[in-house]
Design a protein around this motif. Structure first.
Motif, PDB file in Angstrom:
ATOM      1  N   TRP A   1       0.778  -1.230   0.000  1.00 47.62           N
ATOM      2  CA  TRP A   1       0.000   0.000   0.000  1.00 47.62           C
ATOM      3  C   TRP A   1       0.813   1.286   0.000  1.00 47.62           C
ATOM      4  CZ3 TRP A   1       0.722   3.252   4.107  1.00 47.62           C
ATOM      5  CH2 TRP A   1       1.291   2.694   5.268  1.00 47.62           C
ATOM      6  N   HIS A   2       2.120   1.240   0.224  1.00 45.20           N
ATOM      7  CA  HIS A   2       2.916   2.466   0.244  1.00 45.20           C
ATOM      8  C   HIS A   2       2.712   3.236  -1.058  1.00 45.20           C
ATOM      9  CE1 HIS A   2       5.900   0.705   3.413  1.00 45.20           C
ATOM     10  NE2 HIS A   2       4.741   1.044   3.929  1.00 45.20           N
ATOM     11  N   GLY A   3       2.532   4.560  -0.961  1.00 41.16           N
ATOM     12  CA  GLY A   3       2.024   5.353  -2.068  1.00 41.16           C
ATOM     13  C   GLY A   3       2.839   5.323  -3.333  1.00 41.16           C
ATOM     14  N   ASP A   4       4.145   5.045  -3.253  1.00 41.45           N
ATOM     15  CA  ASP A   4       4.965   5.063  -4.455  1.00 41.45           C
ATOM     16  C   ASP A   4       4.784   3.807  -5.308  1.00 41.45           C
ATOM     17  OD1 ASP A   4       6.379   3.940  -2.124  1.00 41.45           O
ATOM     18  OD2 ASP A   4       8.018   3.573  -3.521  1.00 41.45           O
ATOM     19  N   HIS A   5       3.844   2.933  -4.943  1.00 42.98           N
ATOM     20  CA  HIS A   5       3.553   1.733  -5.732  1.00 42.98           C
ATOM     21  C   HIS A   5       2.157   1.726  -6.342  1.00 42.98           C
ATOM     22  CE1 HIS A   5       7.299  -0.414  -4.566  1.00 42.98           C
ATOM     23  NE2 HIS A   5       7.224   0.463  -3.561  1.00 42.98           N
ATOM     24  N   PRO A   6       1.096   2.208  -5.678  1.00 39.12           N
ATOM     25  CA  PRO A   6      -0.240   2.168  -6.297  1.00 39.12           C
ATOM     26  C   PRO A   6      -0.712   3.449  -6.955  1.00 39.12           C
ATOM     27  CG  PRO A   6      -0.492   2.531  -3.946  1.00 39.12           C
ATOM     28  CD  PRO A   6       0.999   2.434  -4.211  1.00 39.12           C
ATOM     29  N   GLN A   7      -0.032   4.581  -6.792  1.00 39.00           N
ATOM     30  CA  GLN A   7      -0.655   5.843  -7.171  1.00 39.00           C
ATOM     31  C   GLN A   7      -0.523   6.193  -8.648  1.00 39.00           C
ATOM     32  OE1 GLN A   7       0.846   8.392  -3.992  1.00 39.00           O
ATOM     33  NE2 GLN A   7      -1.089   8.202  -2.910  1.00 39.00           N
ATOM     34  N   GLY A   8       0.076   5.318  -9.457  1.00 32.35           N
ATOM     35  CA  GLY A   8       0.007   5.474 -10.909  1.00 32.35           C
ATOM     36  C   GLY A   8      -1.144   4.698 -11.524  1.00 32.35           C
ATOM     37  N   LEU A   9      -1.913   3.993 -10.681  1.00 33.92           N
ATOM     38  CA  LEU A   9      -2.950   3.098 -11.184  1.00 33.92           C
ATOM     39  C   LEU A   9      -4.030   3.844 -11.961  1.00 33.92           C
ATOM     40  CD1 LEU A   9      -3.896   0.154 -11.261  1.00 33.92           C
ATOM     41  CD2 LEU A   9      -5.089   0.564  -9.085  1.00 33.92           C
ATOM     42  N   SER A  10      -4.359   5.067 -11.555  1.00 33.17           N
ATOM     43  CA  SER A  10      -5.409   5.812 -12.252  1.00 33.17           C
ATOM     44  C   SER A  10      -5.050   6.031 -13.711  1.00 33.17           C
ATOM     45  CB  SER A  10      -5.669   7.146 -11.554  1.00 33.17           C
ATOM     46  OG  SER A  10      -4.487   7.944 -11.511  1.00 33.17           O
ATOM     47  N   ALA A  11      -3.788   6.371 -13.989  1.00 33.68           N
ATOM     48  CA  ALA A  11      -3.368   6.605 -15.369  1.00 33.68           C
ATOM     49  C   ALA A  11      -3.348   5.301 -16.164  1.00 33.68           C
ATOM     50  CB  ALA A  11      -1.985   7.256 -15.391  1.00 33.68           C
ATOM     51  N   ILE A  12      -2.950   4.220 -15.535  1.00 30.72           N
ATOM     52  CA  ILE A  12      -2.900   2.929 -16.232  1.00 30.72           C
ATOM     53  C   ILE A  12      -4.306   2.447 -16.561  1.00 30.72           C
ATOM     54  CG2 ILE A  12      -2.296   0.495 -15.910  1.00 30.72           C
ATOM     55  CD1 ILE A  12       0.174   1.558 -14.332  1.00 30.72           C
ATOM     56  N   LEU A  13      -5.243   2.612 -15.648  1.00 28.40           N
ATOM     57  CA  LEU A  13      -6.618   2.183 -15.911  1.00 28.40           C
ATOM     58  C   LEU A  13      -7.309   3.108 -16.913  1.00 28.40           C
ATOM     59  CD1 LEU A  13      -7.857   1.039 -12.400  1.00 28.40           C
ATOM     60  CD2 LEU A  13      -7.062  -0.368 -14.309  1.00 28.40           C
ATOM     61  N   GLU A  14      -6.874   4.339 -17.003  1.00 27.66           N
ATOM     62  CA  GLU A  14      -7.407   5.207 -18.049  1.00 27.66           C
ATOM     63  C   GLU A  14      -7.016   4.673 -19.425  1.00 27.66           C
ATOM     64  OE1 GLU A  14      -7.228   9.903 -19.460  1.00 27.66           O
ATOM     65  OE2 GLU A  14      -6.477   9.300 -17.493  1.00 27.66           O
ATOM     66  N   ALA A  15      -5.799   4.121 -19.525  1.00 21.99           N
ATOM     67  CA  ALA A  15      -5.340   3.561 -20.799  1.00 21.99           C
ATOM     68  C   ALA A  15      -5.921   2.178 -21.061  1.00 21.99           C
ATOM     69  CB  ALA A  15      -3.815   3.504 -20.809  1.00 21.99           C
ATOM     70  N   TRP A  16      -6.054   1.373 -20.005  1.00 19.75           N
ATOM     71  CA  TRP A  16      -6.536  -0.007 -20.155  1.00 19.75           C
ATOM     72  C   TRP A  16      -7.631  -0.248 -19.101  1.00 19.75           C
ATOM     73  CZ3 TRP A  16      -1.043   0.716 -20.097  1.00 19.75           C
ATOM     74  CH2 TRP A  16      -0.450   0.605 -21.363  1.00 19.75           C
ATOM     75  N   PRO A  17      -8.826   0.252 -19.320  1.00 19.59           N
ATOM     76  CA  PRO A  17      -9.869   0.209 -18.287  1.00 19.59           C
ATOM     77  C   PRO A  17     -10.345  -1.191 -17.937  1.00 19.59           C
ATOM     78  CG  PRO A  17     -10.748   1.038 -20.370  1.00 19.59           C
ATOM     79  CD  PRO A  17      -9.263   0.980 -20.533  1.00 19.59           C
ATOM     80  N   ASN A  18     -10.082  -2.195 -18.773  1.00 20.94           N
ATOM     81  CA  ASN A  18     -10.537  -3.553 -18.492  1.00 20.94           C
ATOM     82  C   ASN A  18      -9.513  -4.385 -17.732  1.00 20.94           C
ATOM     83  OD1 ASN A  18     -13.025  -3.162 -19.854  1.00 20.94           O
ATOM     84  ND2 ASN A  18     -12.012  -3.524 -21.823  1.00 20.94           N
ATOM     85  N   ALA A  19      -8.396  -3.786 -17.363  1.00 20.44           N
ATOM     86  CA  ALA A  19      -7.365  -4.537 -16.652  1.00 20.44           C
ATOM     87  C   ALA A  19      -7.853  -4.972 -15.273  1.00 20.44           C
ATOM     88  CB  ALA A  19      -6.094  -3.699 -16.507  1.00 20.44           C
ATOM     89  N   ARG A  20      -7.522  -6.212 -14.895  1.00 23.48           N
ATOM     90  CA  ARG A  20      -7.769  -6.674 -13.532  1.00 23.48           C
ATOM     91  C   ARG A  20      -6.836  -5.922 -12.587  1.00 23.48           C
ATOM     92  NH1 ARG A  20      -6.786 -13.059 -13.851  1.00 23.48           N
ATOM     93  NH2 ARG A  20      -7.423 -12.939 -11.643  1.00 23.48           N
TER      94      ARG A  20
END
Length: 394
Positions: free
Chosen positions: A125-144
């Protein structure tokens, strides 16, 4: 007063206040393998140069496996991202430390392969690992999206995380103000440095934090869909991926990603190079988790930060450091010695030299990122006190 911390890796600096008065320096920068993506400056002050090593760059680990990493240790690290190619898409291990990092990761991933990202595994959960997820899901919204059940819970717990789950202008402004406060602190440290070398490194730190302010504007901590209790398999004929929970270590919910056919393990911040991070960790259980990690029989290890490692030598070095901390701290804690007296009654110079040599810059961060927090954790462990899992301490 509640403090909004910049990220797990800067927690010690924010909480412990002014740094030591000695001059600080770093080793010469390693040149990155690729130019960073341009970002228009819209903050006062300069932004990182390629030589600063802030921007992640890609390198191939083996056929079908890549690592995106910062070329050198940073005052504001971004967690490593592994890219694993399967027949029908890509599996990412972690997502970067900010929306800005996430956008750069999207571009790098598209350069690596035209396949879509099918899954993103968040190691902790440390922030430097999950906080790019919004940009990745914007590119690939169907990703698990996948994490351990413990991490899954932390990511939706406001008491743990320092960025909101939905747009919140007030919290965003407060977080940006906290970053600017740290920029001012870095600038003052540079002004007080006694050598050109020290001043240059604090100036680089200021550039990094200016970029971090840009990258974190509007940052969100998104939930993940799937929680793993012990094991989840993302199957593939060539590169099956196993998501494992081996026990508490750096956090209470560290995920380990295992590629059994390639004998590659991505360990998240259970393993960090050039020295470990000790925030909110479980020293005794970490050693036990290392035993289960080694039992996998890996040959190649992708750490949560730093370069690809071969074999178990560095893991054994971290185990020895944990054992050293527990051996020195436990009897003092059990005897009732106050925590604020522990450092003056222990000697960790041997492990400090083993990790960072005589370099004063890395020594400072070794003390703040590893030694002080892991001594605190060992003290709490010995006294049966809870280990704090939070970026928002009261």
């Amino acid at each position: 007063m509640r403090k909004i911390m910049l990220a797990a890796a800067v927690a010690a600096t924010v909480l412990h206040g002014p740094a030591r008065s000695h001059d600080l320096s770093v080793q010469p920068a390693e040149a990155p393998a690729a130019q960073p993506l341009p970002i228009a400056p819209n903050v006062e002050g300069s932004l990182p140069t390629p030589e600063d090593g802030y921007f992640q760059v890609p390198e191939q680990v083996t056929e079908g496996v890549w690592l995106l990493r910062q070329p050198r240790f940073q005052v504001q690290p971004i967690g490593n991202v592994a890219v694993i190619e399967q027949a029908d898409g890509l599996v990412l291990v972690d997502s970067g430390g900010s929306p800005g990092a996430g956008r750069r990761i999207v571009d790098m991933v598209r350069e690596i392969s035209p396949k879509p990202v099918k899954a993103v595994v968040i190691t902790h959960w440390h922030g430097d690992h999950p906080q790019g997820l919004s940009a990745i899901l914007e590119a690939w919204p169907n990703a698990r999206t996948i994490a351990t059940v413990q991490t899954q819970t932390h990511l939706v717990t406001p008491a743990t995380m320092n960025t909101p789950g939905a747009p919140d202008p007030a919290r965003n402004a407060a977080f940006q103000q906290q970053i600017q406060g740290f920029v001012g602190y870095i600038r003052q440290m540079g002004a007080n440095a006694r050598t050109d070398y020290g001043r240059a490194n604090w100036a680089a730190g200021e550039r990094l934090m200016n970029q971090y302010a840009l990258d974190m504007d509007g940052a969100l901590t998104l939930p993940v869909q799937e929680g793993v209790a012990d094991r989840l398999v993302i199957d593939d004929a060539e590169r099956p991926v196993e998501v494992l929970y081996l026990g508490r270590a750096n956090t209470d919910g560290d995920a380990v990603i295992w590629l059994p056919r390639q004998r590659i393990v991505a360990a998240g911040d259970i393993v960090v190079h050039p020295f470990p991070y000790g925030f909110g960790s479980y020293p005794g259980e970490w050693i036990e988790t290392f035993g289960r990690l080694k039992a996998l029989g890996f040959e190649t290890l992708i750490p949560g930060h730093g370069p690809v490692l071969q074999g178990t030598a560095y893991v054994d070095q971290v185990i020895a450091a944990l054992e050293d901390v527990r051996a020195q701290v436990t009897p003092l804690a059990e005897a009732g010695v106050p925590l604020d007296q522990i450092m003056s009654r222990t000697d960790f110079s041997a492990q400090r030299t083993g990790f960072v040599g005589e370099d004063p810059w890395q020594t400072r961060w070794f003390n703040d990122f590893w030694l002080q927090p892991i001594v605190t954790a060992a003290y709490r462990e010995a006294r049966g006190e809870p280990i704090i899992q939070s970026l928002n301490p009261g």
